[in-house]
Design an enzyme around this catalytic site. Structure first.
Site, PDB file in Angstrom:
ATOM      1  N   ASP A 277       0.835  -1.209   0.000  1.00 38.45           N
ATOM      2  CA  ASP A 277       0.000   0.000   0.000  1.00 38.45           C
ATOM      3  C   ASP A 277       0.870   1.260   0.000  1.00 38.45           C
ATOM      4  O   ASP A 277       1.980   1.256   0.545  1.00 38.45           O
ATOM      5  CB  ASP A 277      -0.909  -0.017   1.243  1.00 38.45           C
ATOM      6  CG  ASP A 277      -2.082   0.946   1.111  1.00 38.45           C
ATOM      7  OD1 ASP A 277      -2.336   1.440  -0.008  1.00 38.45           O
ATOM      8  OD2 ASP A 277      -2.746   1.200   2.133  1.00 38.45           O
ATOM      9  N   GLY A 278       0.359   2.326  -0.618  1.00 34.92           N
ATOM     10  CA  GLY A 278       1.022   3.626  -0.552  1.00 34.92           C
ATOM     11  C   GLY A 278       1.582   4.144  -1.876  1.00 34.92           C
ATOM     12  O   GLY A 278       2.291   5.154  -1.877  1.00 34.92           O
ATOM     13  N   ASN A 279       1.227   3.498  -2.991  1.00 38.57           N
ATOM     14  CA  ASN A 279       1.722   3.977  -4.295  1.00 38.57           C
ATOM     15  C   ASN A 279       1.226   5.398  -4.588  1.00 38.57           C
ATOM     16  O   ASN A 279       1.973   6.243  -5.101  1.00 38.57           O
ATOM     17  CB  ASN A 279       1.226   3.078  -5.431  1.00 38.57           C
ATOM     18  CG  ASN A 279       1.810   1.685  -5.371  1.00 38.57           C
ATOM     19  OD1 ASN A 279       2.747   1.436  -4.604  1.00 38.57           O
ATOM     20  ND2 ASN A 279       1.277   0.785  -6.163  1.00 38.57           N
TER      21      ASN A 279
ATOM     22  N   ARG B 175       0.215   7.781  -2.479  1.00 37.55           N
ATOM     23  CA  ARG B 175       0.846   8.807  -1.626  1.00 37.55           C
ATOM     24  C   ARG B 175       2.299   9.028  -2.021  1.00 37.55           C
ATOM     25  O   ARG B 175       2.800  10.151  -1.985  1.00 37.55           O
ATOM     26  CB  ARG B 175       0.737   8.386  -0.146  1.00 37.55           C
ATOM     27  CG  ARG B 175      -0.599   8.740   0.459  1.00 37.55           C
ATOM     28  CD  ARG B 175      -0.850   7.971   1.722  1.00 37.55           C
ATOM     29  NE  ARG B 175      -1.274   6.596   1.422  1.00 37.55           N
ATOM     30  CZ  ARG B 175      -1.453   5.659   2.333  1.00 37.55           C
ATOM     31  NH1 ARG B 175      -1.211   5.920   3.603  1.00 37.55           N
ATOM     32  NH2 ARG B 175      -1.871   4.466   1.984  1.00 37.55           N
TER      33      ARG B 175
ATOM     34  N   HIS C  52       2.156   3.652  -9.216  1.00 38.43           N
ATOM     35  CA  HIS C  52       1.935   2.224  -9.488  1.00 38.43           C
ATOM     36  C   HIS C  52       3.103   1.643 -10.292  1.00 38.43           C
ATOM     37  O   HIS C  52       3.509   0.505 -10.069  1.00 38.43           O
ATOM     38  CB  HIS C  52       0.615   2.015 -10.232  1.00 38.43           C
ATOM     39  CG  HIS C  52      -0.597   2.383  -9.415  1.00 38.43           C
ATOM     40  ND1 HIS C  52      -0.747   1.994  -8.100  1.00 38.43           N
ATOM     41  CD2 HIS C  52      -1.707   3.118  -9.715  1.00 38.43           C
ATOM     42  CE1 HIS C  52      -1.903   2.465  -7.632  1.00 38.43           C
ATOM     43  NE2 HIS C  52      -2.503   3.163  -8.586  1.00 38.43           N
TER      44      HIS C  52
ATOM     45  N   SER D 262      -7.733  -5.511  -4.977  1.00 41.78           N
ATOM     46  CA  SER D 262      -8.857  -6.064  -4.205  1.00 41.78           C
ATOM     47  C   SER D 262     -10.151  -5.906  -4.995  1.00 41.78           C
ATOM     48  O   SER D 262     -10.227  -5.100  -5.937  1.00 41.78           O
ATOM     49  CB  SER D 262      -8.974  -5.340  -2.862  1.00 41.78           C
ATOM     50  OG  SER D 262      -9.459  -4.015  -3.056  1.00 41.78           O
ATOM     51  N   THR D 263     -11.190  -6.640  -4.605  1.00 48.69           N
ATOM     52  CA  THR D 263     -12.485  -6.456  -5.290  1.00 48.69           C
ATOM     53  C   THR D 263     -12.979  -5.027  -5.074  1.00 48.69           C
ATOM     54  O   THR D 263     -13.618  -4.451  -5.951  1.00 48.69           O
ATOM     55  CB  THR D 263     -13.552  -7.455  -4.776  1.00 48.69           C
ATOM     56  OG1 THR D 263     -13.603  -7.361  -3.362  1.00 48.69           O
ATOM     57  CG2 THR D 263     -13.228  -8.879  -5.162  1.00 48.69           C
TER      58      THR D 263
ATOM     59  N   TRP E 219     -12.049  -2.210  -7.631  1.00 51.90           N
ATOM     60  CA  TRP E 219     -12.815  -1.993  -8.873  1.00 51.90           C
ATOM     61  C   TRP E 219     -13.593  -0.682  -8.819  1.00 51.90           C
ATOM     62  O   TRP E 219     -13.983  -0.142  -9.850  1.00 51.90           O
ATOM     63  CB  TRP E 219     -13.815  -3.136  -9.119  1.00 51.90           C
ATOM     64  CG  TRP E 219     -13.187  -4.452  -9.491  1.00 51.90           C
ATOM     65  CD1 TRP E 219     -13.214  -5.604  -8.754  1.00 51.90           C
ATOM     66  CD2 TRP E 219     -12.445  -4.767 -10.682  1.00 51.90           C
ATOM     67  NE1 TRP E 219     -12.528  -6.604  -9.410  1.00 51.90           N
ATOM     68  CE2 TRP E 219     -12.062  -6.116 -10.599  1.00 51.90           C
ATOM     69  CE3 TRP E 219     -12.072  -4.035 -11.815  1.00 51.90           C
ATOM     70  CZ2 TRP E 219     -11.316  -6.762 -11.596  1.00 51.90           C
ATOM     71  CZ3 TRP E 219     -11.330  -4.674 -12.811  1.00 51.90           C
ATOM     72  CH2 TRP E 219     -10.962  -6.014 -12.688  1.00 51.90           C
TER      73      TRP E 219
ATOM     74  N   LEU F 272      10.799 -20.212  -5.309  1.00 53.47           N
ATOM     75  CA  LEU F 272       9.761 -19.393  -4.654  1.00 53.47           C
ATOM     76  C   LEU F 272       8.399 -19.546  -5.331  1.00 53.47           C
ATOM     77  O   LEU F 272       8.305 -19.499  -6.564  1.00 53.47           O
ATOM     78  CB  LEU F 272      10.194 -17.915  -4.710  1.00 53.47           C
ATOM     79  CG  LEU F 272       9.184 -16.888  -4.212  1.00 53.47           C
ATOM     80  CD1 LEU F 272       9.076 -16.926  -2.689  1.00 53.47           C
ATOM     81  CD2 LEU F 272       9.561 -15.475  -4.664  1.00 53.47           C
TER      82      LEU F 272
ATOM     83  N   ARG G  49      -4.769  -1.806   9.140  1.00 53.04           N
ATOM     84  CA  ARG G  49      -5.946  -2.636   8.878  1.00 53.04           C
ATOM     85  C   ARG G  49      -5.599  -3.741   7.884  1.00 53.04           C
ATOM     86  O   ARG G  49      -4.555  -3.715   7.230  1.00 53.04           O
ATOM     87  CB  ARG G  49      -7.116  -1.801   8.383  1.00 53.04           C
ATOM     88  CG  ARG G  49      -6.820  -0.940   7.171  1.00 53.04           C
ATOM     89  CD  ARG G  49      -8.060  -0.180   6.680  1.00 53.04           C
ATOM     90  NE  ARG G  49      -7.685   0.771   5.637  1.00 53.04           N
ATOM     91  CZ  ARG G  49      -7.462   2.075   5.848  1.00 53.04           C
ATOM     92  NH1 ARG G  49      -7.584   2.590   7.050  1.00 53.04           N
ATOM     93  NH2 ARG G  49      -7.102   2.855   4.848  1.00 53.04           N
TER      94      ARG G  49
ATOM     95  N   SER H 215      -7.929  -4.858   5.437  1.00 53.86           N
ATOM     96  CA  SER H 215      -8.568  -4.570   4.142  1.00 53.86           C
ATOM     97  C   SER H 215      -9.018  -5.830   3.383  1.00 53.86           C
ATOM     98  O   SER H 215      -8.715  -5.976   2.192  1.00 53.86           O
ATOM     99  CB  SER H 215      -7.632  -3.720   3.271  1.00 53.86           C
ATOM    100  OG  SER H 215      -7.334  -2.496   3.903  1.00 53.86           O
TER     101      SER H 215
HETATM  102  C1  IPE Z   1      -5.392  -2.704  -0.056  1.00 51.31           C
HETATM  103  O1  IPE Z   1      -5.044  -1.383  -0.295  1.00 51.31           O
HETATM  104  C2  IPE Z   1      -5.447  -3.465  -1.345  1.00 51.31           C
HETATM  105  C3  IPE Z   1      -4.164  -3.626  -2.032  1.00 51.31           C
HETATM  106  C4  IPE Z   1      -2.994  -3.307  -1.561  1.00 51.31           C
HETATM  107  C5  IPE Z   1      -4.253  -4.213  -3.331  1.00 51.31           C
HETATM  108  P1  IPE Z   1      -6.167  -0.251  -0.390  1.00 51.31           P
HETATM  109  O2  IPE Z   1      -5.442   1.020  -0.543  1.00 51.31           O
HETATM  110  O3  IPE Z   1      -7.160  -0.605  -1.408  1.00 51.31           O
HETATM  111  O4  IPE Z   1      -6.838  -0.381   1.058  1.00 51.31           O
HETATM  112  P2  IPE Z   1      -7.739   0.628   1.897  1.00 51.31           P
HETATM  113  O5  IPE Z   1      -8.881   1.030   1.031  1.00 51.31           O
HETATM  114  O6  IPE Z   1      -6.878   1.798   2.270  1.00 51.31           O
HETATM  115  O7  IPE Z   1      -8.140  -0.159   3.095  1.00 51.31           O
HETATM  116  C1  IPE Z   2      -1.586   0.319  -3.413  1.00 53.78           C
HETATM  117  O1  IPE Z   2      -1.377   1.697  -3.438  1.00 53.78           O
HETATM  118  C2  IPE Z   2      -1.869  -0.239  -4.781  1.00 53.78           C
HETATM  119  C3  IPE Z   2      -3.262  -0.680  -4.988  1.00 53.78           C
HETATM  120  C4  IPE Z   2      -4.199  -0.737  -4.068  1.00 53.78           C
HETATM  121  C5  IPE Z   2      -3.618  -1.097  -6.327  1.00 53.78           C
HETATM  122  P1  IPE Z   2      -2.592   2.723  -3.387  1.00 53.78           P
HETATM  123  O2  IPE Z   2      -2.995   3.042  -4.769  1.00 53.78           O
HETATM  124  O3  IPE Z   2      -3.672   2.225  -2.503  1.00 53.78           O
HETATM  125  O4  IPE Z   2      -1.864   3.974  -2.721  1.00 53.78           O
HETATM  126  P2  IPE Z   2      -2.467   5.003  -1.664  1.00 53.78           P
HETATM  127  O5  IPE Z   2      -3.037   4.204  -0.529  1.00 53.78           O
HETATM  128  O6  IPE Z   2      -3.519   5.775  -2.394  1.00 53.78           O
HETATM  129  O7  IPE Z   2      -1.310   5.836  -1.243  1.00 53.78           O
HETATM  130 MG    MG Z   3      -4.062   2.433  -0.533  1.00 56.79          MG
END
Ligand code: IPE
Ligand code: IPE
Ligand code: MG
Length: 247
Positions: free
Chosen positions: A21-23, A25, A38, A66-67, A70, A132, A195, A197
């Site tokens: 998570d965090g791409n 930001r 991404h 995640s679903t 979408w 792996l 969390r 998620s």
């Molecule tokens: C969780 O990240 C799903 C993936 C990393 C693919 P999200 O960015 O979608 O999660 P929430 O919405 O912050 O919980």
């Molecule tokens: C995780 O990064 C990648 C996916 C859920 C596909 P995010 O796109 O959720 O990045 P933030 O949470 O907005 O920083």
């Molecule tokens: Mg995210």
């Protein structure tokens, strides 16, 4: 001493799961478009796969989509699906070279045809690998996975293939997408969110959880080793007492 040097090779987690998570930001902090975050995220996945291989990890499950994802803006979803298809095509030769076997969990049928076909092709090609196991969660929801398992078990019950007494926790595990994999020993979530998620709710029952503020594109070998060292300093008791574990 680096975290890498602190790792005890005899106590490695067999299976690591990662919520990447965090791409978004990461990109915003640099005045870039989310999509560029991404793209950097994909590079971090490539590094993670190499690093996990180098350390001798057997199973690596990564949450890629995640679903619920979408419901992001269509342009972002489309870009992510294209990135997925391109990445798997580009990376398959390296996966083979590194003896990595690709698997997916989730509702693959809901992916656009191109992405689905490229994934299936790579799964087939890498099925000869014995190193792996890289398990990519795509269009994945743990609640959907458990619901689907219950529906399938109910059908077997109705068809007389099993009886009510046959249904155990193992029956449920065997009907999940993850039936052929052991449960994760360590779950890592980046970006500081605390969390799960909708990820692997059943499988994480006794997994050690590790949260780091590091944004996904910055997650490197030292960050991975830091998480593993933290894991190795814990005592997994599985409900028993500390004295029982030490015996
Ligand atoms: C969780 O990240 C799903 C993936 C990393 C693919 P999200 O960015 O979608 O999660 P929430 O919405 O912050 O919980
Ligand atoms: C995780 O990064 C990648 C996916 C859920 C596909 P995010 O796109 O959720 O990045 P933030 O949470 O907005 O920083
Ligand atoms: Mg995210």
């Amino acid at each position: 001493m680096t975290y890498r040097e602190q790792i005890r090779p005899d106590r490695l987690p067999q299976h690591i799961a990662v919520i990447m998570d965090g791409n978004g930001r990461w990109a915003r902090q640099r005045g870039l478009h989310r999509y560029e975050g991404h793209q950097e995220g994909v590079k971090a996945v490539r590094k993670l796969t190499e690093n996990a291989t180098e350390l001798g990890i057997k199973y690596l499950t990564i949450y890629a989509f995640s679903t619920e994802n979408w419901f992001r803006p269509k342009a972002e979803v489309d870009a992510l699906m294209d990135l997925l298809a391109d990445t798997v095509v580009k990376q398959t030769p390296d996966l083979l070279k590194n003896n990595v076997r690709l698997h997916t969990i989730g509702d693959l049928d809901s992916l656009p045809e191109k992405a689905r076909e490229k994934m299936q092709q790579s799964i087939k090609e890498t099925s000869v690998s014995t190193g792996l196991n890289l398990i990519v969660a795509l269009s994945y929801s743990s609640k959907q996975e458990i619901t689907r398992a219950v529906q399938n078990i109910a059908r077997e019950l109705k068809d007389g293939k099993i009886s009510e007494q046959d249904i155990t926790a193992d029956t449920i595990s065997q009907h999940l997408y993850t039936s052929e994999f052991p449960d994760p020993d360590l779950l890592i979530r980046t970006s500081g969110e605390l969390r799960i998620s909708n990820f692997l709710l059943w499988q994480l029952a006794y997994t050690e959880l590790y949260f780091t503020p590091c944004l996904w594109p910055d997650f490197d070998m030292e960050e991975l080793c830091r998480a593993i060292v933290d894991y190795q300093n814990r005592e997994r008791r599985f409900g028993k007492t500390s004295e029982q574990i030490k015996q």
